[in-house]
Design a protein around this motif. Sequence first.
Motif, PDB file in Angstrom:
ATOM      1  N   LEU A   1      14.367   0.856   4.545  1.00 53.70           N
ATOM      2  CA  LEU A   1      14.949   2.215   3.886  1.00 53.70           C
ATOM      3  C   LEU A   1      14.878   2.246   2.399  1.00 53.70           C
ATOM      4  N   SER A   2      15.343   1.051   2.067  1.00 53.48           N
ATOM      5  CA  SER A   2      15.242   0.849   0.514  1.00 53.48           C
ATOM      6  C   SER A   2      13.790   1.139  -0.105  1.00 53.48           C
ATOM      7  N   LEU A   3      12.560   0.806   0.622  1.00 53.18           N
ATOM      8  CA  LEU A   3      11.550   1.133   0.085  1.00 53.18           C
ATOM      9  C   LEU A   3      11.012   2.419   0.210  1.00 53.18           C
ATOM     10  N   LEU A   4      11.412   3.035   1.240  1.00 55.10           N
ATOM     11  CA  LEU A   4      11.353   4.492   1.523  1.00 55.10           C
ATOM     12  C   LEU A   4      11.992   5.555   0.467  1.00 55.10           C
ATOM     13  N   LYS A   5      13.191   5.051   0.132  1.00 52.15           N
ATOM     14  CA  LYS A   5      13.842   5.702  -0.892  1.00 52.15           C
ATOM     15  C   LYS A   5      13.537   5.525  -2.317  1.00 52.15           C
ATOM     16  N   THR A   6      12.746   4.340  -2.428  1.00 51.96           N
ATOM     17  CA  THR A   6      12.529   4.184  -3.864  1.00 51.96           C
ATOM     18  C   THR A   6      10.843   3.978  -4.010  1.00 51.96           C
ATOM     19  N   ARG A   7      10.059   4.432  -3.300  1.00 52.42           N
ATOM     20  CA  ARG A   7       8.826   4.517  -3.277  1.00 52.42           C
ATOM     21  C   ARG A   7       8.130   5.362  -4.576  1.00 52.42           C
ATOM     22  N   ARG A   8       7.404   4.871  -5.317  1.00 56.17           N
ATOM     23  CA  ARG A   8       6.797   5.451  -6.377  1.00 56.17           C
ATOM     24  C   ARG A   8       5.540   5.359  -6.489  1.00 56.17           C
ATOM     25  N   SER A   9       4.450   6.075  -6.620  1.00 55.62           N
ATOM     26  CA  SER A   9       3.155   5.956  -7.038  1.00 55.62           C
ATOM     27  C   SER A   9       2.955   5.240  -8.369  1.00 55.62           C
ATOM     28  N   GLY A  10       1.903   4.496  -8.499  1.00 59.21           N
ATOM     29  CA  GLY A  10       1.620   4.162  -9.607  1.00 59.21           C
ATOM     30  C   GLY A  10      -0.009   4.971 -10.035  1.00 59.21           C
ATOM     31  N   LYS A  11       0.083   5.043 -11.583  1.00 60.62           N
ATOM     32  CA  LYS A  11      -1.394   5.658 -12.158  1.00 60.62           C
ATOM     33  C   LYS A  11      -2.522   4.569 -11.894  1.00 60.62           C
ATOM     34  N   PRO A  12      -3.390   5.124 -11.084  1.00 51.72           N
ATOM     35  CA  PRO A  12      -4.432   3.900 -10.980  1.00 51.72           C
ATOM     36  C   PRO A  12      -4.993   3.333 -12.320  1.00 51.72           C
ATOM     37  N   ARG A  13      -4.912   4.272 -13.343  1.00 48.04           N
ATOM     38  CA  ARG A  13      -5.695   3.599 -14.616  1.00 48.04           C
ATOM     39  C   ARG A  13      -4.757   2.680 -15.307  1.00 48.04           C
ATOM     40  N   GLU A  14      -3.546   2.483 -14.669  1.00 45.92           N
ATOM     41  CA  GLU A  14      -2.646   1.279 -15.224  1.00 45.92           C
ATOM     42  C   GLU A  14      -2.153   0.068 -13.976  1.00 45.92           C
ATOM     43  N   MET A  15      -3.435   0.128 -13.197  1.00 49.31           N
ATOM     44  CA  MET A  15      -3.450  -0.929 -12.164  1.00 49.31           C
ATOM     45  C   MET A  15      -4.330  -1.952 -12.636  1.00 49.31           C
ATOM     46  N   ALA A  16      -4.044  -3.220 -12.094  1.00 52.36           N
ATOM     47  CA  ALA A  16      -4.834  -4.494 -12.455  1.00 52.36           C
ATOM     48  C   ALA A  16      -4.992  -5.415 -11.304  1.00 52.36           C
TER      49      ALA A  16
ATOM     50  N   VAL B   1      -1.788  10.286   6.799  1.00 50.93           N
ATOM     51  CA  VAL B   1      -2.594   8.737   6.966  1.00 50.93           C
ATOM     52  C   VAL B   1      -2.531   8.268   5.479  1.00 50.93           C
ATOM     53  N   ALA B   2      -2.724   9.225   4.589  1.00 51.95           N
ATOM     54  CA  ALA B   2      -2.786   8.949   3.079  1.00 51.95           C
ATOM     55  C   ALA B   2      -1.382   8.308   2.730  1.00 51.95           C
ATOM     56  N   MET B   3      -0.266   9.167   3.207  1.00 53.29           N
ATOM     57  CA  MET B   3       0.964   8.390   2.891  1.00 53.29           C
ATOM     58  C   MET B   3       1.307   7.103   3.578  1.00 53.29           C
ATOM     59  N   ASN B   4       0.986   7.074   4.675  1.00 55.91           N
ATOM     60  CA  ASN B   4       1.101   5.922   5.669  1.00 55.91           C
ATOM     61  C   ASN B   4       0.472   4.561   4.735  1.00 55.91           C
ATOM     62  N   LEU B   5      -0.841   4.944   4.181  1.00 55.44           N
ATOM     63  CA  LEU B   5      -1.429   3.886   3.477  1.00 55.44           C
ATOM     64  C   LEU B   5      -0.589   3.322   2.195  1.00 55.44           C
ATOM     65  N   LEU B   6      -0.189   4.233   1.530  1.00 53.24           N
ATOM     66  CA  LEU B   6       0.718   4.129   0.384  1.00 53.24           C
ATOM     67  C   LEU B   6       1.909   3.347   0.801  1.00 53.24           C
ATOM     68  N   HIS B   7       2.607   3.841   1.821  1.00 58.86           N
ATOM     69  CA  HIS B   7       3.604   2.841   2.094  1.00 58.86           C
ATOM     70  C   HIS B   7       3.180   1.589   2.415  1.00 58.86           C
ATOM     71  N   ALA B   8       2.129   1.373   3.263  1.00 58.50           N
ATOM     72  CA  ALA B   8       1.840  -0.031   3.584  1.00 58.50           C
ATOM     73  C   ALA B   8       1.430  -0.742   2.356  1.00 58.50           C
ATOM     74  N   ALA B   9       0.521  -0.165   1.317  1.00 57.34           N
ATOM     75  CA  ALA B   9       0.376  -1.001   0.229  1.00 57.34           C
ATOM     76  C   ALA B   9       1.716  -1.276  -0.516  1.00 57.34           C
ATOM     77  N   HIS B  10       2.898  -0.168  -0.468  1.00 59.55           N
ATOM     78  CA  HIS B  10       4.061  -0.724  -1.361  1.00 59.55           C
ATOM     79  C   HIS B  10       4.726  -2.031  -0.573  1.00 59.55           C
ATOM     80  N   ALA B  11       4.909  -1.867   0.839  1.00 61.98           N
ATOM     81  CA  ALA B  11       5.272  -2.718   1.746  1.00 61.98           C
ATOM     82  C   ALA B  11       4.863  -4.307   1.536  1.00 61.98           C
ATOM     83  N   MET B  12       3.620  -4.278   1.135  1.00 53.27           N
ATOM     84  CA  MET B  12       2.903  -5.524   0.778  1.00 53.27           C
ATOM     85  C   MET B  12       2.789  -5.857  -0.511  1.00 53.27           C
ATOM     86  N   GLY B  13       3.598  -5.245  -1.370  1.00 51.72           N
ATOM     87  CA  GLY B  13       3.750  -5.729  -2.632  1.00 51.72           C
ATOM     88  C   GLY B  13       3.156  -5.153  -3.814  1.00 51.72           C
TER      89      GLY B  13
END
Length: 195
Positions: free
Chosen positions: A9-24, A123-135
Amino acid sequence: MLNDRSTPLSLLKTRRSGKPREMAAPGPARDQLLEMIEIAARTPDHGKLFPWRFVVVPDEARDVLAARLGEILGAEKADWNDRDVEAAGEFARQAPALVVLLSSPIHGHKIPVWEQELSAGAVAMNLLHAAHAMGFVGGWITGWAAYSPGVTALFAREGERIAGFLFIGTPTRPLEERPRPILSEIVHFWGGRGG
C-alpha cells in the motif's frame, strides 16, 4: 518518501513516475524486465483476449532506433530542424530499458474495442508498478512518436497502435511529487439521479 516499497500500500500511495531523460544505469537485467512484463500481463482483460503486445528495444538497437526516428521525422514533418532530429535521437537512447507497448485490439469481437484499449492502459500501469516494486523507476511517454505512422510501422502489426513507450531505470535525482487531485472534486456518490 516517494516510491516507498516498505509495504504494497505504501508503494501504491507514493508511486511517482520518473523522467526518462533523468534515468541512468542500473536498469533491469533481462530476467528482471521479463518478470516485470509477466506481472504487467496480469491485468484485467475482458474476454481473455490479451489485446496488447510488448516490444523490448535492447541497448544494441537504440542507435538504430535513433537513426530511424530521425529519418521518419524528416519524412513526416515539413518544419523539422536539426534540433528535432537530435531530440529524436535522445528520446531513443534515454533510460537503460525501453519497452514499446502496443494496443492490439481484436476488431469485430464481442468485447468492444474500447474495453480492449482500456486493458492496454492497465497493462502499462501494471508495468510501472512492477518496475517500482523492483526498485526501479519508470516513465510512460507518448509524444509525436506514438502517433507517427512511420514509427508505428517500426513496431506494430496491422490494426495495432502504440500505447506508449515505457522507460525504466534508476533516477539520477530525487523524484518530485506532482499535484494530485482533491478527492472531493473527483469522487461523487450517486444518489439515484443523473449527473
